[in-house]
Design a protein around this motif. Structure first.
Motif, PDB file in Angstrom:
ATOM      1  N   GLY A   1      24.250   8.312  -6.253  1.00 23.36           N
ATOM      2  CA  GLY A   1      25.669   7.951  -6.433  1.00 23.36           C
ATOM      3  C   GLY A   1      25.905   8.838  -7.481  1.00 23.36           C
ATOM      4  N   VAL A   2      26.925   8.572  -7.535  1.00 23.44           N
ATOM      5  CA  VAL A   2      27.726   9.828  -8.348  1.00 23.44           C
ATOM      6  C   VAL A   2      27.659   9.325  -9.886  1.00 23.44           C
ATOM      7  CG1 VAL A   2      30.189  10.940  -8.916  1.00 23.44           C
ATOM      8  CG2 VAL A   2      29.859   9.924  -6.566  1.00 23.44           C
ATOM      9  N   GLY A   3      26.859  10.150  -9.956  1.00 31.00           N
ATOM     10  CA  GLY A   3      26.717  10.070 -11.235  1.00 31.00           C
ATOM     11  C   GLY A   3      25.339   8.926 -11.701  1.00 31.00           C
ATOM     12  N   TYR A   4      24.628   8.537 -11.164  1.00 29.93           N
ATOM     13  CA  TYR A   4      23.049   7.411 -10.793  1.00 29.93           C
ATOM     14  C   TYR A   4      22.136   8.157  -9.939  1.00 29.93           C
ATOM     15  CZ  TYR A   4      20.943   3.672  -9.558  1.00 29.93           C
ATOM     16  OH  TYR A   4      19.897   2.488 -10.101  1.00 29.93           O
ATOM     17  N   THR A   5      21.554   8.087 -10.648  1.00 29.41           N
ATOM     18  CA  THR A   5      20.262   8.417 -10.541  1.00 29.41           C
ATOM     19  C   THR A   5      18.600   7.546 -10.758  1.00 29.41           C
ATOM     20  OG1 THR A   5      19.397   9.634 -12.498  1.00 29.41           O
ATOM     21  CG2 THR A   5      20.452  11.247 -10.895  1.00 29.41           C
ATOM     22  N   GLU A   6      17.750   8.080 -10.225  1.00 27.44           N
ATOM     23  CA  GLU A   6      16.826   6.933 -10.233  1.00 27.44           C
ATOM     24  C   GLU A   6      15.927   7.135  -9.187  1.00 27.44           C
ATOM     25  OE1 GLU A   6      15.266   3.786 -11.569  1.00 27.44           O
ATOM     26  OE2 GLU A   6      17.418   3.228 -11.146  1.00 27.44           O
ATOM     27  N   ARG A   7      14.893   6.965  -9.851  1.00 28.38           N
ATOM     28  CA  ARG A   7      13.229   7.113  -9.199  1.00 28.38           C
ATOM     29  C   ARG A   7      13.064   6.355  -7.393  1.00 28.38           C
ATOM     30  NH1 ARG A   7       8.785   4.744 -13.444  1.00 28.38           N
ATOM     31  NH2 ARG A   7       9.823   5.362 -15.213  1.00 28.38           N
ATOM     32  N   ALA A   8      12.914   7.845  -7.215  1.00 25.30           N
ATOM     33  CA  ALA A   8      12.503   7.555  -5.507  1.00 25.30           C
ATOM     34  C   ALA A   8      11.792   6.164  -5.253  1.00 25.30           C
ATOM     35  CB  ALA A   8      12.764   8.727  -5.163  1.00 25.30           C
ATOM     36  N   CYS A   9      10.783   6.694  -6.196  1.00 18.73           N
ATOM     37  CA  CYS A   9       9.700   5.809  -5.885  1.00 18.73           C
ATOM     38  C   CYS A   9       8.621   4.520  -6.739  1.00 18.73           C
ATOM     39  CB  CYS A   9       8.434   6.125  -5.046  1.00 18.73           C
ATOM     40  SG  CYS A   9       8.529   7.007  -4.214  1.00 18.73           S
ATOM     41  N   GLN A  10       9.291   3.379  -7.134  1.00 19.82           N
ATOM     42  CA  GLN A  10       8.733   2.397  -7.905  1.00 19.82           C
ATOM     43  C   GLN A  10       7.843   1.178  -7.148  1.00 19.82           C
ATOM     44  OE1 GLN A  10      11.519   1.977 -10.791  1.00 19.82           O
ATOM     45  NE2 GLN A  10      12.629   2.693  -9.251  1.00 19.82           N
ATOM     46  N   ALA A  11       6.871   1.303  -7.895  1.00 20.01           N
ATOM     47  CA  ALA A  11       6.411   0.065  -7.573  1.00 20.01           C
ATOM     48  C   ALA A  11       4.872  -0.133  -8.368  1.00 20.01           C
ATOM     49  CB  ALA A  11       5.014   0.535  -6.656  1.00 20.01           C
ATOM     50  N   GLY A  12       5.382  -1.880  -8.572  1.00 20.94           N
ATOM     51  CA  GLY A  12       4.267  -2.621  -9.723  1.00 20.94           C
ATOM     52  C   GLY A  12       4.361  -3.943  -9.767  1.00 20.94           C
TER      53      GLY A  12
ATOM     54  N   TRP B   1       0.480  -1.451   0.099  1.00 26.75           N
ATOM     55  CA  TRP B   1      -0.293   0.400  -0.265  1.00 26.75           C
ATOM     56  C   TRP B   1       1.163   1.519  -0.197  1.00 26.75           C
ATOM     57  CZ3 TRP B   1      -0.757   3.504   4.013  1.00 26.75           C
ATOM     58  CH2 TRP B   1      -1.834   4.562   3.776  1.00 26.75           C
ATOM     59  N   VAL B   2       1.948   1.483   0.437  1.00 22.02           N
ATOM     60  CA  VAL B   2       3.072   2.261   0.816  1.00 22.02           C
ATOM     61  C   VAL B   2       4.088   2.604   0.063  1.00 22.02           C
ATOM     62  CG1 VAL B   2       4.987   2.812   1.758  1.00 22.02           C
ATOM     63  CG2 VAL B   2       2.578   2.196   3.117  1.00 22.02           C
ATOM     64  N   GLY B   3       4.419   1.469  -0.774  1.00 24.02           N
ATOM     65  CA  GLY B   3       4.776   1.809  -2.201  1.00 24.02           C
ATOM     66  C   GLY B   3       3.858   2.191  -3.387  1.00 24.02           C
ATOM     67  N   ALA B   4       2.910   1.721  -3.023  1.00 23.27           N
ATOM     68  CA  ALA B   4       1.500   1.690  -4.619  1.00 23.27           C
ATOM     69  C   ALA B   4       1.630   3.511  -4.123  1.00 23.27           C
ATOM     70  CB  ALA B   4       0.716   0.976  -4.423  1.00 23.27           C
ATOM     71  N   ALA B   5       1.256   4.180  -2.649  1.00 22.08           N
ATOM     72  CA  ALA B   5       0.853   5.233  -2.467  1.00 22.08           C
ATOM     73  C   ALA B   5       1.830   6.071  -2.901  1.00 22.08           C
ATOM     74  CB  ALA B   5      -0.086   5.119  -1.164  1.00 22.08           C
ATOM     75  N   LEU B   6       3.009   5.667  -2.909  1.00 20.83           N
ATOM     76  CA  LEU B   6       3.918   6.834  -2.546  1.00 20.83           C
ATOM     77  C   LEU B   6       4.628   6.447  -4.208  1.00 20.83           C
ATOM     78  CD1 LEU B   6       6.965   6.397  -0.024  1.00 20.83           C
ATOM     79  CD2 LEU B   6       5.661   8.109  -0.471  1.00 20.83           C
ATOM     80  N   PHE B   7       4.109   5.722  -4.918  1.00 22.41           N
ATOM     81  CA  PHE B   7       4.609   6.130  -6.386  1.00 22.41           C
ATOM     82  C   PHE B   7       3.611   7.005  -7.427  1.00 22.41           C
ATOM     83  CE2 PHE B   7       4.348   3.552 -10.390  1.00 22.41           C
ATOM     84  CZ  PHE B   7       5.204   5.063 -11.440  1.00 22.41           C
ATOM     85  N   ASN B   8       2.170   6.784  -7.193  1.00 23.53           N
ATOM     86  CA  ASN B   8       1.112   7.437  -7.773  1.00 23.53           C
ATOM     87  C   ASN B   8       1.526   8.665  -7.069  1.00 23.53           C
ATOM     88  OD1 ASN B   8      -1.899   8.320  -6.954  1.00 23.53           O
ATOM     89  ND2 ASN B   8      -2.148   6.827  -7.775  1.00 23.53           N
ATOM     90  N   ILE B   9       1.779   9.268  -6.144  1.00 21.35           N
ATOM     91  CA  ILE B   9       1.477  10.824  -6.086  1.00 21.35           C
ATOM     92  C   ILE B   9       3.358  11.583  -6.505  1.00 21.35           C
ATOM     93  CG2 ILE B   9      -0.265  11.100  -3.694  1.00 21.35           C
ATOM     94  CD1 ILE B   9       2.372  10.961  -2.090  1.00 21.35           C
ATOM     95  N   ASN B  10       3.991  10.370  -6.394  1.00 20.44           N
ATOM     96  CA  ASN B  10       5.309  11.319  -6.893  1.00 20.44           C
ATOM     97  C   ASN B  10       6.510   9.844  -8.496  1.00 20.44           C
ATOM     98  OD1 ASN B  10       6.022  12.621  -4.516  1.00 20.44           O
ATOM     99  ND2 ASN B  10       5.539  10.636  -3.760  1.00 20.44           N
ATOM    100  N   PRO B  11       5.201   9.792  -9.228  1.00 21.34           N
ATOM    101  CA  PRO B  11       5.769   9.335 -10.669  1.00 21.34           C
ATOM    102  C   PRO B  11       7.805   9.526 -11.016  1.00 21.34           C
ATOM    103  CG  PRO B  11       3.764  10.491 -10.924  1.00 21.34           C
ATOM    104  CD  PRO B  11       3.901  10.575  -9.761  1.00 21.34           C
ATOM    105  N   GLY B  12       7.125  10.584 -10.748  1.00 17.49           N
ATOM    106  CA  GLY B  12       8.278  11.235 -11.270  1.00 17.49           C
ATOM    107  C   GLY B  12       9.406  11.924 -11.060  1.00 17.49           C
ATOM    108  N   LEU B  13       9.169  12.005  -9.415  1.00 18.66           N
ATOM    109  CA  LEU B  13      10.574  11.723  -8.692  1.00 18.66           C
ATOM    110  C   LEU B  13      11.871  11.088  -8.828  1.00 18.66           C
ATOM    111  CD1 LEU B  13      11.276  13.850  -6.261  1.00 18.66           C
ATOM    112  CD2 LEU B  13      10.500  12.480  -4.619  1.00 18.66           C
TER     113      LEU B  13
END
Length: 101
Positions: A40-51, A23-35
């Motif tokens: 790391g140095v030169g490494y970015t990733e989405r803050a939330c993912q759920a699927g 529930w938490v993962g899905a909710a955070l992904f729903n409200i922050n899909p592009g965050l």
């Protein structure tokens, strides 16, 4: 931060830690899909993912949840539980759909 009232906002069908995590993962992904956050140095990733993903090796569907949460530097000298130092991802309100069974 996305505030919620545990007495009224978490659906009554959530009765295990596993369901709560989903529930938490899905909710955070729903409200922050592009965050996107730096992990790391030169490494970015989405803050939330759920699927949900089909795993052919065992013929099961699995929900995969990934969160990257910032921890306050105060944790290094604090004596509280580690989750009390987690920083908010956004100030987005919890959507009504996540409060219903």
């Amino acid at each position: 931060m996305t505030a919620f009232n545990p007495a009224t906002d978490i659906p009554s069908q959530i009765d295990t830690l596993e369901k709560l995590a989903a529930w938490v993962g899905a909710a955070l992904f729903n409200i922050n899909p592009g965050l996107v956050v730096t992990e790391g140095v030169g490494y970015t990733e989405r803050a939330c993912q759920a699927g949900n993903y089909w795993v052919a090796a065992d013929s099961k569907t699995r929900m995969i949840v990934r969160l990257s949460l910032e921890v306050s530097p105060d944790q290094a000298s604090g004596s509280n539980k580690n989750w009390t130092y987690i920083q908010p991802l956004s100030n987005t309100a919890l959507p009504a759909a996540f409060k219903q069974n």
